[in-house]
Design a protein around this motif. Structure first.
Motif, PDB file in Angstrom:
ATOM      1  N   PHE A 202       0.849  -1.195   0.000  1.00 30.12           N
ATOM      2  CA  PHE A 202       0.000   0.000   0.000  1.00 30.12           C
ATOM      3  C   PHE A 202       0.877   1.234   0.000  1.00 30.12           C
ATOM      4  O   PHE A 202       2.030   1.209   0.426  1.00 30.12           O
ATOM      5  CB  PHE A 202      -0.933   0.007   1.225  1.00 30.12           C
ATOM      6  CG  PHE A 202      -0.241   0.397   2.510  1.00 30.12           C
ATOM      7  CD1 PHE A 202      -0.234   1.721   2.946  1.00 30.12           C
ATOM      8  CD2 PHE A 202       0.413  -0.560   3.277  1.00 30.12           C
ATOM      9  CE1 PHE A 202       0.408   2.072   4.123  1.00 30.12           C
ATOM     10  CE2 PHE A 202       1.057  -0.214   4.449  1.00 30.12           C
ATOM     11  CZ  PHE A 202       1.051   1.109   4.882  1.00 30.12           C
ATOM     12  N   GLN A 203       0.322   2.353  -0.483  1.00 36.57           N
ATOM     13  CA  GLN A 203       0.953   3.668  -0.451  1.00 36.57           C
ATOM     14  C   GLN A 203      -0.117   4.687  -0.089  1.00 36.57           C
ATOM     15  O   GLN A 203      -1.213   4.667  -0.644  1.00 36.57           O
ATOM     16  CB  GLN A 203       1.560   4.019  -1.812  1.00 36.57           C
ATOM     17  CG  GLN A 203       2.590   3.024  -2.312  1.00 36.57           C
ATOM     18  CD  GLN A 203       3.081   3.370  -3.705  1.00 36.57           C
ATOM     19  OE1 GLN A 203       3.214   4.537  -4.054  1.00 36.57           O
ATOM     20  NE2 GLN A 203       3.349   2.348  -4.510  1.00 36.57           N
ATOM     21  N   ALA A 216       2.726   7.173   4.269  1.00 37.78           N
ATOM     22  CA  ALA A 216       2.908   5.840   4.841  1.00 37.78           C
ATOM     23  C   ALA A 216       2.936   4.842   3.694  1.00 37.78           C
ATOM     24  O   ALA A 216       2.300   5.054   2.657  1.00 37.78           O
ATOM     25  CB  ALA A 216       1.784   5.494   5.821  1.00 37.78           C
ATOM     26  N   SER A 217       3.679   3.771   3.860  1.00 40.22           N
ATOM     27  CA  SER A 217       3.741   2.740   2.832  1.00 40.22           C
ATOM     28  C   SER A 217       4.223   1.439   3.458  1.00 40.22           C
ATOM     29  O   SER A 217       4.798   1.428   4.554  1.00 40.22           O
ATOM     30  CB  SER A 217       4.683   3.148   1.690  1.00 40.22           C
ATOM     31  OG  SER A 217       6.015   3.256   2.175  1.00 40.22           O
ATOM     32  N   GLY A 218       3.987   0.347   2.770  1.00 42.06           N
ATOM     33  CA  GLY A 218       4.458  -0.925   3.282  1.00 42.06           C
ATOM     34  C   GLY A 218       4.212  -2.044   2.297  1.00 42.06           C
ATOM     35  O   GLY A 218       3.413  -1.907   1.363  1.00 42.06           O
ATOM     36  N   PHE A 219       4.913  -3.156   2.482  1.00 39.06           N
ATOM     37  CA  PHE A 219       4.667  -4.348   1.682  1.00 39.06           C
ATOM     38  C   PHE A 219       4.910  -5.593   2.523  1.00 39.06           C
ATOM     39  O   PHE A 219       5.623  -5.557   3.535  1.00 39.06           O
ATOM     40  CB  PHE A 219       5.554  -4.390   0.428  1.00 39.06           C
ATOM     41  CG  PHE A 219       7.005  -4.720   0.692  1.00 39.06           C
ATOM     42  CD1 PHE A 219       7.435  -6.036   0.823  1.00 39.06           C
ATOM     43  CD2 PHE A 219       7.946  -3.711   0.808  1.00 39.06           C
ATOM     44  CE1 PHE A 219       8.765  -6.335   1.070  1.00 39.06           C
ATOM     45  CE2 PHE A 219       9.285  -4.004   1.045  1.00 39.06           C
ATOM     46  CZ  PHE A 219       9.692  -5.319   1.187  1.00 39.06           C
ATOM     47  N   ARG A 256       6.890   2.098   6.286  1.00 37.17           N
ATOM     48  CA  ARG A 256       7.420   3.445   6.501  1.00 37.17           C
ATOM     49  C   ARG A 256       6.290   4.398   6.849  1.00 37.17           C
ATOM     50  O   ARG A 256       5.159   4.249   6.378  1.00 37.17           O
ATOM     51  CB  ARG A 256       8.100   3.979   5.244  1.00 37.17           C
ATOM     52  CG  ARG A 256       9.452   3.392   4.916  1.00 37.17           C
ATOM     53  CD  ARG A 256      10.047   4.117   3.713  1.00 37.17           C
ATOM     54  NE  ARG A 256      10.498   5.467   4.055  1.00 37.17           N
ATOM     55  CZ  ARG A 256      10.663   6.437   3.169  1.00 37.17           C
ATOM     56  NH1 ARG A 256      10.375   6.241   1.891  1.00 37.17           N
ATOM     57  NH2 ARG A 256      11.098   7.619   3.538  1.00 37.17           N
ATOM     58  N   VAL A 257       6.598   5.418   7.650  1.00 40.53           N
ATOM     59  CA  VAL A 257       5.652   6.495   7.949  1.00 40.53           C
ATOM     60  C   VAL A 257       6.462   7.750   8.249  1.00 40.53           C
ATOM     61  O   VAL A 257       7.561   7.673   8.810  1.00 40.53           O
ATOM     62  CB  VAL A 257       4.742   6.121   9.143  1.00 40.53           C
ATOM     63  CG1 VAL A 257       5.563   5.919  10.416  1.00 40.53           C
ATOM     64  CG2 VAL A 257       3.655   7.170   9.346  1.00 40.53           C
ATOM     65  N   GLY A 272      11.082  10.410   8.733  1.00 43.47           N
ATOM     66  CA  GLY A 272      10.122   9.411   9.183  1.00 43.47           C
ATOM     67  C   GLY A 272      10.794   8.272   9.901  1.00 43.47           C
ATOM     68  O   GLY A 272      11.969   8.331  10.274  1.00 43.47           O
ATOM     69  N   GLY A 273      10.016   7.227  10.076  1.00 40.50           N
ATOM     70  CA  GLY A 273      10.523   6.004  10.675  1.00 40.50           C
ATOM     71  C   GLY A 273      10.213   4.840   9.763  1.00 40.50           C
ATOM     72  O   GLY A 273       9.309   4.910   8.925  1.00 40.50           O
ATOM     73  N   ARG A 274      10.974   3.756   9.912  1.00 43.75           N
ATOM     74  CA  ARG A 274      10.738   2.571   9.110  1.00 43.75           C
ATOM     75  C   ARG A 274      11.012   1.325   9.938  1.00 43.75           C
ATOM     76  O   ARG A 274      11.820   1.357  10.879  1.00 43.75           O
ATOM     77  CB  ARG A 274      11.595   2.572   7.848  1.00 43.75           C
ATOM     78  CG  ARG A 274      13.078   2.572   8.096  1.00 43.75           C
ATOM     79  CD  ARG A 274      13.880   2.648   6.807  1.00 43.75           C
ATOM     80  NE  ARG A 274      13.595   1.565   5.911  1.00 43.75           N
ATOM     81  CZ  ARG A 274      13.400   1.700   4.590  1.00 43.75           C
ATOM     82  NH1 ARG A 274      13.466   2.909   4.046  1.00 43.75           N
ATOM     83  NH2 ARG A 274      13.151   0.665   3.833  1.00 43.75           N
TER      84      ARG A 274
END
Length: 381
Positions: A202-203, A216-219, A256-257, A272-274
């Motif tokens: 998602f993004q 924010a994003s992630g997989f 990530r955010v 940000g942070g990851r």
């Protein structure tokens, strides 16, 4: 001076929106299958974007759980990995909201250690070549013209086992008479993992104020295959490591955010942070075979430059917490021997991520007249 519009804010935020795995022995190179840039939402139907992402890290700090083992450095027994990887990607806009992306990764890795060479002298093993190709589709849920202040994209991709998962090199002082032998290199520097994978990602972005956006994003990479048949030779180090003789094909995920701020018409910055992780157990399939589960929490600053359709971005995440939890094989060995068992892993202090991309487009994003008037009014103030 003219105020920058939301359109330019999205352009600059796009440049900082890269997802690469934090470097460590536990966590191998990987990125999302459907493209890792918010710039995908700026493509009109038929637009085409190409680029490359380069990543480098040096892992050398050993952790068992969340506790560092500084004696490994003082005793010169640490394992040192140098990892260079290049992702070459192409993204095509099927429509203004639906896009597809192809990523072709290549790697050059080195690994220096004592324990893999009879514990008598330090030697280095190498791996290089094509890694696992990724392909996927992404879809923005909301129309950019109607919802310029925020959007969410969902993606679905596949990972193909195109990378060598049995790459080999010479190991010294390990034969019956101490002679060198050709063996598979460590799992951490294998170009591929040997499994077909499925990636969900998602993004998300949201405008907070003028020139300021949150993101924010992630997989999550699902690897159903349990083991790939490649021998680790760990059982030759100790009989209790027989359950780690074959390499596993583990899952992996990242998130990530943060926030991104437009500094000038060509420069933006992000902070940000990851969180990057190889889990102890897979989402689907068995959990036998050797893996180094691990996770890294990092502070992730970034800087981006964008001129016309050309973008350069730099992110350098710094690790603030590293954890090598107890694996399934660790637990099995502990139950068998009655002695505590938790393997270690080497992590890096930071990772360098450098991305360059170019968008082929004849037209800029088409905004409806009402939005154009809004922007014109803001810019004339």
């Amino acid at each position: 001076m003219l105020r920058k519009s939301i359109f330019f804010g999205l352009l600059f935020l796009a440049a900082t929106f890269q997802l690469q795995a934090q470097g460590c022995v536990a966590i191998r190179h990987f990125s999302s299958c459907v493209g890792n840039s918010l710039e995908n939402n700026l493509l009109n139907k038929g637009d085409f974007q190409i680029g490359t992402n380069y990543r480098y890290f040096k892992s050398f700090r050993h952790f068992r759980g969340t506790e560092e083992e500084p004696d490994r450095l003082s005793n010169n027994t640490e394992v040192i990995n140098h990892s260079h990887s290049w992702d070459f990607f192409a993204t095509y806009a099927i429509s203004n909201r639906l896009f597809t992306s192809l990523t072709i990764p290549t790697v050059i890795n080195t690994r220096s250690s004592l324990y893999e060479h009879g514990r008598e002298e330090r030697n280095t093993t190498y791996s290089r070549g094509l890694a696992d190709i990724r392909f996927g589709f992404g879809y923005w849920l909301f129309d950019l013209e109607k919802y310029p202040n925020g959007n969410l994209a969902l993606g679905l991709g596949v990972k193909l086992p195109t990378g060598d998962f049995n790459a080999s090199d010479i190991f010294y002082n390990v034969g019956p008479e101490g002679e060198p032998q050709t063996r598979p290199v460590d799992q951490s520097i294998q170009p591929g993992d040997g499994g077909f994978g499925l990636t969900l990602d998602f993004q998300l972005y949201q405008k907070l104020a003028n020139n300021l956006f949150s993101y924010a994003s992630g997989f999550y990479l699902i690897n159903p295959r349990e083991t790939n048949g490649t021998r680790t030779f760990r059982e030759t180090l100790s009989p209790i490591l027989q359950n780690e003789a074959i390499m596993a094909v583990p899952d992996q995920y990242s998130a990530r955010v943060g926030v991104s701020y437009t500094i000038s018409p060509t420069i933006s910055a992000s902070l940000g942070g990851r969180f990057d992780c190889v889990p102890v157990k897979d989402f689907i399939g068995g959990n036998e075979g050797f893996r180094r589960p691990g996770n890294v929490l990092s502070v992730d600053p970034g800087l981006s430059y964008m001129k016309s359709n050309f973008t350069v971005n730099l992110n350098v995440p710094f690790a603030v917490r590293r954890d090598r939890p107890q694996s399934i094989t660790d637990r099995q060995t502990e139950e068998l021997t009655g002695e505590p068992r938790n393997g270690d892993a080497a992590f890096s202090d930071y990772v360098v991520n450098l991305g360059i991309s170019y968008r082929f487009s004849n037209n800029k994003i088409k905004l409806n007249p009402e939005l154009k008037n809004t922007f014109n009014r803001e810019e004339s103030k």
